[in-house]
Design a protein around this motif. Structure first.
Motif, PDB file in Angstrom:
ATOM      1  N   PRO A  17       3.223 125.809  40.225  1.00  0.00           N
ATOM      2  CA  PRO A  17       4.326 126.726  40.565  1.00  0.00           C
ATOM      3  C   PRO A  17       5.112 127.153  39.328  1.00  0.00           C
ATOM      4  O   PRO A  17       5.257 126.394  38.363  1.00  0.00           O
ATOM      5  CB  PRO A  17       5.210 125.899  41.504  1.00  0.00           C
ATOM      6  N   GLN A  18       5.629 128.362  39.390  1.00  0.00           N
ATOM      7  CA  GLN A  18       6.376 128.922  38.256  1.00  0.00           C
ATOM      8  C   GLN A  18       7.538 128.036  37.857  1.00  0.00           C
ATOM      9  O   GLN A  18       7.771 127.813  36.669  1.00  0.00           O
ATOM     10  CB  GLN A  18       6.887 130.309  38.626  1.00  0.00           C
ATOM     11  N   ARG A  74       0.609 134.662  32.437  1.00  0.00           N
ATOM     12  CA  ARG A  74      -0.512 134.840  33.362  1.00  0.00           C
ATOM     13  C   ARG A  74      -0.087 134.735  34.820  1.00  0.00           C
ATOM     14  O   ARG A  74      -0.841 135.145  35.698  1.00  0.00           O
ATOM     15  CB  ARG A  74      -1.603 133.806  33.068  1.00  0.00           C
ATOM     16  N   LEU A  75       1.083 134.186  35.080  1.00  0.00           N
ATOM     17  CA  LEU A  75       1.545 134.061  36.461  1.00  0.00           C
ATOM     18  C   LEU A  75       1.895 135.432  37.027  1.00  0.00           C
ATOM     19  O   LEU A  75       2.457 136.272  36.323  1.00  0.00           O
ATOM     20  CB  LEU A  75       2.786 133.165  36.541  1.00  0.00           C
ATOM     21  N   PRO A  76       1.592 135.657  38.290  1.00  0.00           N
ATOM     22  CA  PRO A  76       1.970 136.942  38.897  1.00  0.00           C
ATOM     23  C   PRO A  76       3.471 137.002  39.182  1.00  0.00           C
ATOM     24  O   PRO A  76       4.088 135.989  39.520  1.00  0.00           O
ATOM     25  CB  PRO A  76       1.164 136.963  40.200  1.00  0.00           C
ATOM     26  N   ALA A  77       4.037 138.161  39.006  1.00  0.00           N
ATOM     27  CA  ALA A  77       5.438 138.428  39.366  1.00  0.00           C
ATOM     28  C   ALA A  77       6.421 137.448  38.733  1.00  0.00           C
ATOM     29  O   ALA A  77       7.281 136.903  39.396  1.00  0.00           O
ATOM     30  CB  ALA A  77       5.607 138.440  40.877  1.00  0.00           C
ATOM     31  N   SER A  78       6.306 137.251  37.445  1.00  0.00           N
ATOM     32  CA  SER A  78       7.251 136.361  36.762  1.00  0.00           C
ATOM     33  C   SER A  78       7.899 137.078  35.580  1.00  0.00           C
ATOM     34  O   SER A  78       8.024 136.527  34.507  1.00  0.00           O
ATOM     35  CB  SER A  78       6.537 135.098  36.289  1.00  0.00           C
ATOM     36  N   THR A  79       8.327 138.310  35.786  1.00  0.00           N
ATOM     37  CA  THR A  79       8.846 139.138  34.703  1.00  0.00           C
ATOM     38  C   THR A  79      10.019 138.480  33.983  1.00  0.00           C
ATOM     39  O   THR A  79      10.063 138.443  32.757  1.00  0.00           O
ATOM     40  CB  THR A  79       9.266 140.516  35.240  1.00  0.00           C
ATOM     41  N   GLY A  80      10.985 137.946  34.730  1.00  0.00           N
ATOM     42  CA  GLY A  80      12.144 137.301  34.102  1.00  0.00           C
ATOM     43  C   GLY A  80      11.744 136.102  33.280  1.00  0.00           C
ATOM     44  O   GLY A  80      12.215 135.913  32.156  1.00  0.00           O
TER      45      GLY A  80
END
Length: 95
Positions: A17-18, A74-80
């Motif tokens: 997990p992120q 590489r994680l999806p949707a982790s812009t911040g």
């Protein structure tokens, strides 16, 4: 406890997990590793050891740091977290 290869594979594949990858692995553990390496490098430099050896020790966590930043990106949707990871990398590399 997972084998080291499993640790790296899970992060590279995005199976972690992120919040764990960013907060625990990078911010907490990564920062502690960098502070320890920097502290020992400074102590070596102060005791008269070779500056090249001290600098090598200071920068020794860099491959691990780069791996963590790449894993976050590489994680999806982790812009911040992506941009924060680059800031973290700059700080721990320079300090």
């Amino acid at each position: 406890m997972p084998a080291p290869a499993g640790f790296f594979k899970a992060r590279w594949r995005g199976e972690v997990p992120q919040r764990v990858l960013f907060w625990r692995d990078m911010v907490l553990v990564g920062t502690l590793i960098n502070l320890l390496a920097t502290g020992v490098a400074l102590a070596m430099a102060a005791s008269g050891a070779s500056m090249a050896l001290a600098a090598g020790l200071h920068f020794s966590p860099l491959p691990y740091n780069l791996f963590l930043v790449a894993a976050v990106w590489r994680l999806p949707a982790s812009t911040g977290c992506r941009w924060a990871s680059l800031g973290w990398l700059a700080i721990v590399t320079l300090v």
